[in-house]
Design a protein around this motif. Structure first.
Motif, PDB file in Angstrom:
ATOM      1  N   ASP A 154      25.131  25.600   9.291  1.00  0.00           N
ATOM      2  CA  ASP A 154      24.767  26.416   8.137  1.00  0.00           C
ATOM      3  C   ASP A 154      25.463  25.908   6.878  1.00  0.00           C
ATOM      4  O   ASP A 154      26.093  24.837   6.877  1.00  0.00           O
ATOM      5  CB  ASP A 154      25.075  27.890   8.397  1.00  0.00           C
ATOM      6  CG  ASP A 154      26.555  28.144   8.689  1.00  0.00           C
ATOM      7  OD1 ASP A 154      27.409  27.378   8.187  1.00  0.00           O
ATOM      8  OD2 ASP A 154      26.869  29.114   9.413  1.00  0.00           O
ATOM      9  N   ALA A 155      25.398  26.692   5.808  1.00  0.00           N
ATOM     10  CA  ALA A 155      25.941  26.255   4.517  1.00  0.00           C
ATOM     11  C   ALA A 155      27.460  26.214   4.494  1.00  0.00           C
ATOM     12  O   ALA A 155      28.048  25.736   3.514  1.00  0.00           O
ATOM     13  CB  ALA A 155      25.439  27.187   3.410  1.00  0.00           C
ATOM     14  N   GLY A 156      28.101  26.676   5.549  1.00  0.00           N
ATOM     15  CA  GLY A 156      29.558  26.654   5.601  1.00  0.00           C
ATOM     16  C   GLY A 156      30.139  25.325   6.046  1.00  0.00           C
ATOM     17  O   GLY A 156      31.367  25.212   6.208  1.00  0.00           O
ATOM     18  N   PHE A 157      29.297  24.320   6.243  1.00  0.00           N
ATOM     19  CA  PHE A 157      29.765  23.006   6.692  1.00  0.00           C
ATOM     20  C   PHE A 157      29.489  21.949   5.625  1.00  0.00           C
ATOM     21  O   PHE A 157      28.450  21.974   4.959  1.00  0.00           O
ATOM     22  CB  PHE A 157      29.066  22.590   7.990  1.00  0.00           C
ATOM     23  CG  PHE A 157      29.423  23.438   9.170  1.00  0.00           C
ATOM     24  CD1 PHE A 157      30.418  23.051  10.053  1.00  0.00           C
ATOM     25  CD2 PHE A 157      28.757  24.638   9.404  1.00  0.00           C
ATOM     26  CE1 PHE A 157      30.741  23.837  11.147  1.00  0.00           C
ATOM     27  CE2 PHE A 157      29.082  25.430  10.488  1.00  0.00           C
ATOM     28  CZ  PHE A 157      30.080  25.033  11.362  1.00  0.00           C
ATOM     29  N   SER A 158      30.413  21.000   5.482  1.00  0.00           N
ATOM     30  CA  SER A 158      30.195  19.825   4.636  1.00  0.00           C
ATOM     31  C   SER A 158      29.538  18.735   5.464  1.00  0.00           C
ATOM     32  O   SER A 158      29.848  18.584   6.656  1.00  0.00           O
ATOM     33  CB  SER A 158      31.524  19.306   4.074  1.00  0.00           C
ATOM     34  OG  SER A 158      32.120  20.259   3.227  1.00  0.00           O
TER      35      SER A 158
END
Length: 298
Positions: A154-158
């Motif tokens: 999801d958007a919590g990962f780089s």
């Protein structure tokens, strides 16, 4: 006094993460009876079940089981940090690299060598896991970086894109499609497929077909890439895999052809991922930069 050992915590968490004794045993490289015995002892000590067990169905966590797993994962992460004390006292840093299981034979050794060449004084460890295992490992700190496909994050990962990977259809030389240089998803729809047993991988492949309004049948869900290749070589169906060894033989020495799938939207990115979107610490940032430079040239 501690009545539950760290090993038993690890075993129970693995069962919860993988959903079955067999999958957890394969991941940990231990026997199923060892896991079953550990689970029984933990449940007897706690006085309540951690999993619901139904014949023919995956083991599902009870509400008490979910709470136990959350606390046990936190405990295991803390224990791992305690073990890092020796390295910290010595003035060295640690880096934990994860890799998706199908990519590991192709990228893991090269990635580890790149990190060691760039950061010769760090303590480097690695782990190979499923998509779900890598995601939870990045989230709870068991991995600092992971080599994987861009699936399930999801958007919590780089993310750093390393390369594009084209899927291949794996067929025996006697298959009707064997004489073609490449194949389309539409051509593959009429033949039974052999997919990975890994949930996100199979969902992704089936999603490619559905995107085009296609609905193929699935003959097998293979536990590993080499089992998938062997089944395809014996004519049990068409394997579909993004990881395709150049060797034209399965482990049991049956000939096998690998045909690129021509649909442009089937291409998938291989990425380097870490949890969090802010700046990384200096060690992780240096490893990221080195891996992007090295693996991005493949």
């Amino acid at each position: 006094m501690l009545y539950i050992t760290l090993r038993q915590y690890e075993y129970v968490c693995a069962i919860g993460r993988h959903g079955s004794l067999s999958a957890a045993a394969q991941h940990l490289n231990v026997s199923q009876p060892a896991l079953s015995n550990a689970l029984t002892r933990v449940e007897e000590h706690l006085g309540h079940p951690l999993f619901s067990r139904r014949r023919g169905a995956a083991m599902s966590l009870t509400p008490q089981g979910r709470e136990f797993i959350d606390r046990a994962e936190a405990l295991l992460t803390s224990a791992a940090r305690i073990e890092e004390t020796k390295a910290l006292v010595a003035g060295t840093s640690r880096l934990k690299l994860g890799c998706f299981v199908d990519l590991a034979p192709f990228l893991l050794a090269r990635a580890m060598q790149t990190i060691r060449d760039t950061l010769p004084d760090i303590v480097l460890t690695h782990g190979v896991d499923t998509f779900e295992g890598l995601i939870s490992g990045l989230t709870d700190g068991r991995f600092d970086l992971a080599l994987t496909y861009d699936l399930g994050l999801d958007a919590g990962f780089s993310r750093h894109k390393l390369l594009d990977s084209t899927p291949n259809a794996l067929v025996s030389p006697a298959h009707p499609l064997a004489g073609q240089g490449s194949v389309s998803l539409a051509e593959l729809e009429q033949y039974p497929l052999i997919l990975s047993k890994e949930g996100l991988s199979a969902q992704h492949v089936l999603g490619l077909f559905r995107r085009h309004g296609l609905h193929p049948s699935v003959s097998y869900r293979a536990e590993s890439l080499e089992i998938q290749r062997s089944l395809a070589a014996h004519g049990e169906g068409v394997g579909i895999s993004y990881a395709s060894p150049q060797n034209g033989l399965s482990y049991d020495r049956m000939r096998l052809l690998s045909l690129p799938i021509s649909d442009p939207d089937a291409t998938e990115a291989v990425i380097l991922a870490r949890h969090g979107t802010g700046p990384a610490d200096t060690t992780i940032a240096a490893a990221e930069q080195a891996l992007v430079r090295s693996l991005g040239k493949l």
